[in-house]
Each structure stands twice: as C-alpha cells, then as structure tokens.
Design a protein around this motif. Structure first.
Motif, mmCIF file in Angstrom:
data_model
loop_
_atom_site.group_PDB
_atom_site.id
_atom_site.type_symbol
_atom_site.label_atom_id
_atom_site.label_comp_id
_atom_site.label_asym_id
_atom_site.label_seq_id
_atom_site.Cartn_x
_atom_site.Cartn_y
_atom_site.Cartn_z
ATOM 1 N N GLY A 1 -20.678 -49.963 76.271
ATOM 2 C CA GLY A 1 -20.158 -48.639 75.406
ATOM 3 C C GLY A 1 -19.746 -47.601 75.795
ATOM 4 N N GLN A 2 -20.487 -47.380 77.233
ATOM 5 C CA GLN A 2 -20.010 -46.090 78.034
ATOM 6 C C GLN A 2 -18.647 -45.982 78.434
ATOM 7 N N MET A 3 -17.965 -44.796 78.511
ATOM 8 C CA MET A 3 -16.798 -44.709 79.040
ATOM 9 C C MET A 3 -16.751 -44.183 80.428
ATOM 10 N N ILE A 4 -15.548 -44.669 81.106
ATOM 11 C CA ILE A 4 -15.306 -44.390 82.530
ATOM 12 C C ILE A 4 -13.994 -43.966 82.929
ATOM 13 N N LYS B 1 -13.507 -48.304 78.415
ATOM 14 C CA LYS B 1 -14.848 -48.454 77.425
ATOM 15 C C LYS B 1 -15.489 -49.651 78.309
ATOM 16 N N ILE B 2 -16.516 -49.495 78.790
ATOM 17 C CA ILE B 2 -17.361 -50.548 79.423
ATOM 18 C C ILE B 2 -17.946 -51.553 78.461
ATOM 19 N N GLN C 1 -24.778 -47.995 84.776
ATOM 20 C CA GLN C 1 -23.717 -48.019 83.522
ATOM 21 C C GLN C 1 -24.293 -48.934 82.490
ATOM 22 N N LYS C 2 -23.989 -48.689 81.140
ATOM 23 C CA LYS C 2 -24.399 -49.565 80.137
ATOM 24 C C LYS C 2 -23.124 -50.024 79.275
ATOM 25 N N ALA D 1 -14.031 -53.899 81.393
ATOM 26 C CA ALA D 1 -13.916 -52.790 80.373
ATOM 27 C C ALA D 1 -12.648 -53.029 79.779
#
Length: 206
Positions: free
Chosen positions: A37-40, A3-4, A34-35, A15
């Motif tokens: 809260g985004q998943m990677i 999670k970023i 990317q921001k 992350a």
C-alpha cells in the motif's frame, strides 16, 4: 510512482504502476521496512524489471521464493558493474538467468561437480571486455561466499552478459561463431584423439 503490493525481500518488491500493471522492482534495500500500500518513487529502484504478465517474470517470482539473499545482491552488483563497464544497458532478463546460474554453480561446487565450458577460449579471446567483467564477477562471488569456483565460471558469466547485450545482431552472430569454433576444435580433438594446449600459439593460429 509505484504502489507496493508485496515485499518479496529487502531488495525486491512487487508493485503496480499508475495503470495498475504489476511490475517487479529491484533496488538495494528497496523493500526494507516497506509495507503493501505504500508508494515508492521509480528513481529508488535500480531496475524496473518487467511486467508480471511476462512468463519469464512469473518464473523469476517463483525463483525468488527459494533464492538466498546473497545471490540477489551479487546479481545486482554484477549487472550494475557490467552496464557501467560495457557502457550498455543489459536485457532485464539477465537478472533471472544470471542469478539462477550463480546459485546453481555454487550448488555444483558444493557437490564437487565440474562442468567444462567448451567455448572458454573463444569467449576469453573474442569477448575480452565481457570476459574481464566475468573475471571481476567471479572474484566477487568467491570473496563474498568464501569459496573457489573454477576459472571457467568467468566465461560462463560472460556468456550471460553477451546474451543480455541483447538485441544487437553482431553480438548474436559473434556468439554463434564462437560456438561454431568450439565445435570445430572438439571435432579435431576427438577425431585425432589428442589434447590441445589452448594457451599455445599454434592453437591460437589454428
């Protein structure tokens, strides 16, 4: 999955993993668009760098604030090339040390400051594969930045790679012997007040 928490630049993100442990992730374009809260996915990162709890990682994060993007990209390229060429995984700390070295080397070049590598010959002859990677990296840096760093930088870069090969005792011992030989040569040079031709066969035999 990660999670970023923060996008540091287009190639590095901060992350956290499933255990909420903070990690530094490397990857070309990994932070672009990317921001928080985004998943990677982990496979999108070229290198899961290290836990932020590690003191070296904290220093690295501070370094990134003032590090031009080209040095980040160059370091990633060189490390990935080195791992393929040497068929070995480098210690992740090399991202920090090599990036800092390249940045400092270019700054010295701009100020016409040249620092001699006293174990250039030893690294060139005892660590031929690492030195060849250093030569490749030197050409890459010169071509990318449009400058001409001295040939000694190939050995300097190789030195960081040798250290990053890491935990292998033979690598550490070899580097110790190379430094020792360099010290002996300097002792002879200054005691006899003479200049040595390091390309000469007699030097090699000595």
């Amino acid at each position: 999955m990660f999670k970023i928490k923060k996008v540091l630049n287009s190639s590095v993100v901060l992350a956290e993993d499933q255990n909420q442990q903070e990690m530094v992730l490397f990857g070309r374009g990994i932070g672009y668009g990317q921001k928080p809260g985004q998943m990677i996915e982990e496979k999108k990162a070229d290198q899961v760098f290290m836990s932020v709890d590690n003191m070296r990682a904290k220093e690295f994060l501070q370094l990134l604030d003032s590090m031009p993007q080209e040095f980040i990209d160059l370091t990633q390229h060189i490390v990935q090339y080195a791992e393929k060429r040497l068929n070995s995984t480098l210690n992740s700390g090399v991202y920090f040390t090599l990036m800092d070295h390249l940045n400092f080397a270019v700054e010295r070049h701009k100020k016409n400051i040249n620092i001699t590598n006293r174990v250039y010959w030893e690294i060139k002859n005892y660590y031929t594969e690492e030195f060849e990677v250093g030569n490749y990296a030197l050409e890459l840096v010169n071509d990318t930045l449009g400058i001409q760093l001295p040939k000694e930088e190939a050995a300097n870069i190789a030195f960081h790679l040798i250290n990053a090969l890491g935990e292998k005792s033979d690598s550490k011992d070899g580097m110790k012997y190379a430094k020792m030989i360099g010290s002996i040569v300097n002792l002879v040079r200054y005691t006899l007040n003479m200049k040595m031709d390091q390309e000469n066969i007699h030097y090699s035999r000595f």
